[in-house]
Design a protein around this motif. Structure first.
Motif, PDB file in Angstrom:
ATOM      1  N   LEU A   4       0.828  -1.192   0.000  1.00  9.05           N
ATOM      2  CA  LEU A   4       0.000   0.000   0.000  1.00  9.05           C
ATOM      3  C   LEU A   4       0.866   1.247   0.000  1.00  9.05           C
ATOM      4  O   LEU A   4       1.888   1.308   0.685  1.00  9.05           O
ATOM      5  N   ASN A   5       0.462   2.231  -0.773  1.00  6.40           N
ATOM      6  CA  ASN A   5       1.145   3.518  -0.772  1.00  6.40           C
ATOM      7  C   ASN A   5       0.559   4.355   0.365  1.00  6.40           C
ATOM      8  O   ASN A   5      -0.454   5.004   0.217  1.00  6.40           O
ATOM      9  N   TRP A   6       1.217   4.305   1.537  1.00  2.47           N
ATOM     10  CA  TRP A   6       0.658   4.940   2.743  1.00  2.47           C
ATOM     11  C   TRP A   6       0.400   6.429   2.537  1.00  2.47           C
ATOM     12  O   TRP A   6      -0.577   6.977   3.027  1.00  2.47           O
ATOM     13  N   ALA A   7       1.268   7.098   1.844  1.00  2.00           N
ATOM     14  CA  ALA A   7       1.152   8.551   1.702  1.00  2.00           C
ATOM     15  C   ALA A   7      -0.109   8.963   0.962  1.00  2.00           C
ATOM     16  O   ALA A   7      -0.594  10.076   1.108  1.00  2.00           O
ATOM     17  N   LEU A   8      -0.626   8.060   0.133  1.00  2.00           N
ATOM     18  CA  LEU A   8      -1.798   8.413  -0.673  1.00  2.00           C
ATOM     19  C   LEU A   8      -3.106   7.933  -0.067  1.00  2.00           C
ATOM     20  O   LEU A   8      -4.163   8.068  -0.682  1.00  2.00           O
ATOM     21  N   LEU A   9      -3.028   7.339   1.121  1.00  2.00           N
ATOM     22  CA  LEU A   9      -4.240   6.790   1.709  1.00  2.00           C
ATOM     23  C   LEU A   9      -5.060   7.875   2.391  1.00  2.00           C
ATOM     24  O   LEU A   9      -5.002   8.078   3.594  1.00  2.00           O
ATOM     25  N   THR A  10      -5.801   8.611   1.606  1.00  2.00           N
ATOM     26  CA  THR A  10      -6.767   9.593   2.090  1.00  2.00           C
ATOM     27  C   THR A  10      -8.151   9.028   1.827  1.00  2.00           C
ATOM     28  O   THR A  10      -8.302   8.068   1.066  1.00  2.00           O
ATOM     29  N   PRO A  11      -9.214   9.574   2.434  1.00  6.23           N
ATOM     30  CA  PRO A  11     -10.550   9.041   2.182  1.00  6.23           C
ATOM     31  C   PRO A  11     -10.886   9.071   0.694  1.00  6.23           C
ATOM     32  O   PRO A  11     -10.688  10.086   0.021  1.00  6.23           O
ATOM     33  N   PHE A  15     -15.364   7.400  -4.543  1.00  7.31           N
ATOM     34  CA  PHE A  15     -15.984   6.078  -4.394  1.00  7.31           C
ATOM     35  C   PHE A  15     -17.128   6.135  -3.383  1.00  7.31           C
ATOM     36  O   PHE A  15     -18.215   5.608  -3.620  1.00  7.31           O
ATOM     37  N   ILE A  16     -16.878   6.808  -2.254  1.00  8.74           N
ATOM     38  CA  ILE A  16     -17.900   6.883  -1.198  1.00  8.74           C
ATOM     39  C   ILE A  16     -19.153   7.585  -1.709  1.00  8.74           C
ATOM     40  O   ILE A  16     -20.276   7.124  -1.507  1.00  8.74           O
ATOM     41  N   SER A  17     -18.971   8.725  -2.378  1.00  7.92           N
ATOM     42  CA  SER A  17     -20.140   9.477  -2.837  1.00  7.92           C
ATOM     43  C   SER A  17     -20.891   8.737  -3.939  1.00  7.92           C
ATOM     44  O   SER A  17     -22.077   8.956  -4.143  1.00  7.92           O
ATOM     45  N   THR A  18     -20.219   7.821  -4.636  1.00  5.23           N
ATOM     46  CA  THR A  18     -20.904   7.014  -5.649  1.00  5.23           C
ATOM     47  C   THR A  18     -21.724   5.904  -5.000  1.00  5.23           C
ATOM     48  O   THR A  18     -22.899   5.710  -5.308  1.00  5.23           O
ATOM     49  N   ILE A  19     -21.096   5.201  -4.055  1.00  3.04           N
ATOM     50  CA  ILE A  19     -21.751   4.020  -3.499  1.00  3.04           C
ATOM     51  C   ILE A  19     -22.841   4.369  -2.489  1.00  3.04           C
ATOM     52  O   ILE A  19     -23.766   3.600  -2.279  1.00  3.04           O
ATOM     53  N   TRP A  20     -22.766   5.587  -1.882  1.00  7.21           N
ATOM     54  CA  TRP A  20     -23.769   5.879  -0.860  1.00  7.21           C
ATOM     55  C   TRP A  20     -25.162   5.998  -1.459  1.00  7.21           C
ATOM     56  O   TRP A  20     -26.160   5.801  -0.777  1.00  7.21           O
ATOM     57  N   PHE A 413     -13.726   1.403   3.091  1.00  6.72           N
ATOM     58  CA  PHE A 413     -13.994   2.564   2.252  1.00  6.72           C
ATOM     59  C   PHE A 413     -12.873   2.851   1.255  1.00  6.72           C
ATOM     60  O   PHE A 413     -12.986   3.779   0.463  1.00  6.72           O
ATOM     61  N   HIS A 414     -11.803   2.077   1.303  1.00 11.19           N
ATOM     62  CA  HIS A 414     -10.760   2.211   0.287  1.00 11.19           C
ATOM     63  C   HIS A 414     -10.776   1.062  -0.713  1.00 11.19           C
ATOM     64  O   HIS A 414      -9.992   1.036  -1.655  1.00 11.19           O
ATOM     65  N   ASN A 415     -11.706   0.139  -0.506  1.00 11.77           N
ATOM     66  CA  ASN A 415     -11.831  -0.998  -1.415  1.00 11.77           C
ATOM     67  C   ASN A 415     -12.865  -0.650  -2.485  1.00 11.77           C
ATOM     68  O   ASN A 415     -14.074  -0.778  -2.273  1.00 11.77           O
ATOM     69  N   GLU A 422     -21.860  -5.990   0.813  1.00 10.19           N
ATOM     70  CA  GLU A 422     -20.708  -6.395   1.626  1.00 10.19           C
ATOM     71  C   GLU A 422     -20.431  -5.374   2.727  1.00 10.19           C
ATOM     72  O   GLU A 422     -20.103  -5.735   3.862  1.00 10.19           O
ATOM     73  N   ILE A 423     -20.563  -4.089   2.388  1.00 11.16           N
ATOM     74  CA  ILE A 423     -20.386  -3.045   3.403  1.00 11.16           C
ATOM     75  C   ILE A 423     -21.422  -3.209   4.504  1.00 11.16           C
ATOM     76  O   ILE A 423     -21.111  -3.133   5.699  1.00 11.16           O
ATOM     77  N   GLN A 424     -22.672  -3.448   4.107  1.00 10.53           N
ATOM     78  CA  GLN A 424     -23.739  -3.653   5.094  1.00 10.53           C
ATOM     79  C   GLN A 424     -23.410  -4.797   6.053  1.00 10.53           C
ATOM     80  O   GLN A 424     -23.564  -4.670   7.270  1.00 10.53           O
TER      81      GLN A 424
END
Length: 489
Positions: A4-11, A15-20, A413-415, A422-424
């Motif tokens: 994983l690229n730790w530096a780029l792991l922001t919310p 993706f979140i606004s699409t799936i919600w 939320f990063h997948n 699956e989230i549910q």
């Protein structure tokens, strides 16, 4: 192995606004059926036995001054500890001084937050002496300035023996001791009969001052009126997404030079070089994947929708001013349009006494969260710990609190290939775990207590608790708020 690229792991906001949008397809969860209760034991009333302490002896050994540092609930823990130490030393407790801090920026005194008369009378009823000021003859020795009384620095988590061997001789010699700072200066483990003094102070003696309790009761009533579809029940969320919390976490949200420059400035202003010390490092990605980053409003909303709370759920948001509030709050409002704050439920005139005073505002939030059917904590700290303990004390031993696993949420939320179903499934397991944890009573050995009594008040506080499954609803709100809880809020 996945790297994983730790530096780029922001919310992953896109993706979140699409799936919600898929979250409208949920099985509605009823607030009245979330929590499960065990059969409660009936507790006998108790007397505070002090195990050899000379509480209320014929003559005090002197006067105890403490300076309670930190925010509202860290100060509250200091006050409770001060009551115990006063009893241990057979000292007269001077009403604790609330220390001003450049982060919280609240100059409120004890009587601005708590009912001083009630505090004094409750403790006096248990033979613990309390006065508001040092006697004139004593304060004159220090040029009428209590700040001139020499400070004694007590190590963190000091034992009873330390106070007896190190502090008591000074008290007897000088007639007064001043302990500062005082946060966490008393061991968490104490013999049960002495520990009970913490319970007495926290749940009986500390009652909020009238301006706070009056407005808080009105906000609760208004919140319940907005929650008619759930018989007056509502969710409260303690959302720690204020600018100072985001800065302290060292996590990345928007990214880019502008955010980094601003957060560096906020950290330097609030903590003066703490993050520039040799050996310190900032690793935002690692912080996020370890579950140490404050949840964003949209992440909290996604979690609740996944658990089954629909858009008719009433929510009270306990928070200071959010970081980039307009931008970050908008998606949460889309998911939960019945979302309210103290600012939206009270008038400007009602809030005038509180404006610019963070502890007074936090006290309002504390009471409204205390009386919610569900409390959601999104970050550690004294506020949720004290609140969970207080809710256990009120609600028959159950914290009635959702405490999300932020490590698992970060991965969810990063997948970008995960489905809404699956989230549910994952977040519903968190709700089950919260239900289990809510009823937990940690094991306590004869010489050790690893958990905070302020978060887990039982078994030591059991005998001063009225065993009940207290539920506030529209039918009994006046009775509950004005009578049953009168000595608490």
């Amino acid at each position: 192995m996945i790297f994983l690229n730790w530096a780029l792991l922001t919310p992953n906001m896109e993706f979140i606004s699409t799936i919600w949008c898929l979250s409208v397809h949920v099985c509605t969860l009823q607030l009245s059926s979330i929590w499960r209760y065990k059969k409660l034991k009936k507790h006998k009333s108790c007397e505070i036995i002090t195990g050899g302490m000379q509480v209320g002896g014929t003559e005090s050994n002197g006067y105890l001054i403490v300076e309670a540092n930190g925010g509202l609930n860290q100060q509250r823990s200091s006050i409770c500890n001060a009551v115990v130490v006063a009893a241990l030393l057979n000292a007269t407790l001077v009403i604790p001084r609330l220390e001003y801090h450049n982060v919280w920026q609240d100059p409120s005194g004890f009587d601005d937050i708590y009912d001083v008369d009630h505090f004094e009378s409750t403790l006096l009823g248990h033979n613990i002496r309390v006065i508001r000021e040092l006697p004139t003859t004593l304060i004159e020795q220090y040029d009428n300035n209590i700040s001139r009384v020499p400070i004694i620095r007590v190590p963190a988590w000091s034992t009873i023996n330390y106070y007896h061997e190190e502090v008591l001789p000074i008290l007897r010699n000088q007639g007064v001791v001043r302990l500062a700072p005082f946060a966490n200066r008393l061991a968490m483990y104490l013999p049960p009969d002495i520990q009970l003094l913490r319970c007495l102070a926290n749940y009986k003696a500390l009652r909020f001052a009238s301006p706070i309790s009056t407005l808080a009761k009105n906000i609760v009533k208004r919140m319940m009126e907005k929650s008619t579809s759930s018989s007056g029940k509502y969710i409260s969320i303690h959302l720690r997404f204020e600018e100072d919390m985001v800065a302290f976490s060292c996590c990345i949200y928007d990214g880019g030079f502008r955010e980094k420059f601003h957060m560096d400035f906020v950290r330097e202003k609030g903590w003066r070089g703490k993050f520039r010390r040799r050996g310190s490092s900032i690793n935002p990605g690692l912080n996020r994947m370890n579950g140490n980053c404050p949840l964003t409003p949209v992440e909290v909303g996604m979690m609740l929708r996944g658990m089954g709370f629909d858009n008719n759920t009433s929510i009270y948001l306990a928070s200071g001013k959010l970081y980039q509030e307009e931008r970050h709050l908008a998606p949460l409002l889309q998911m939960f349009p019945l979302l309210y704050t103290k600012e939206s439920l009270a008038t400007k005139e009602e809030l005038a006494y509180f404006k610019g005073y963070s502890s007074r505002l936090a006290a309002l939030d504390y009471i409204v969260c205390l009386l919610s059917e569900v409390f959601v904590t999104t970050q550690g700290g004294n506020f949720p710990h004290f609140l969970m303990g207080h809710r256990r004390f009120l609600y028959g031993g159950h914290a009635k609190t959702i405490r999300p696993d932020k490590q698992k949420l970060a991965l969810l939320f990063h997948n970008t290939s995960i489905s809404w179903l699956e989230i549910q499934d994952k977040v519903k397991l968190m709700l089950v775990e919260s239900n289990r944890e809510g009823l937990m009573v940690p094991g306590i050995s004869k010489s050790n207590r690893k958990n905070s009594i302020y978060k887990y008040p039982f078994p030591e506080c059991s005998c001063i608790q009225e065993a009940q499954n207290l539920t506030v609803n529209q039918a009994n709100i006046d009775d509950v708020l004005d009578q049953k809880l009168k000595l608490i809020i």
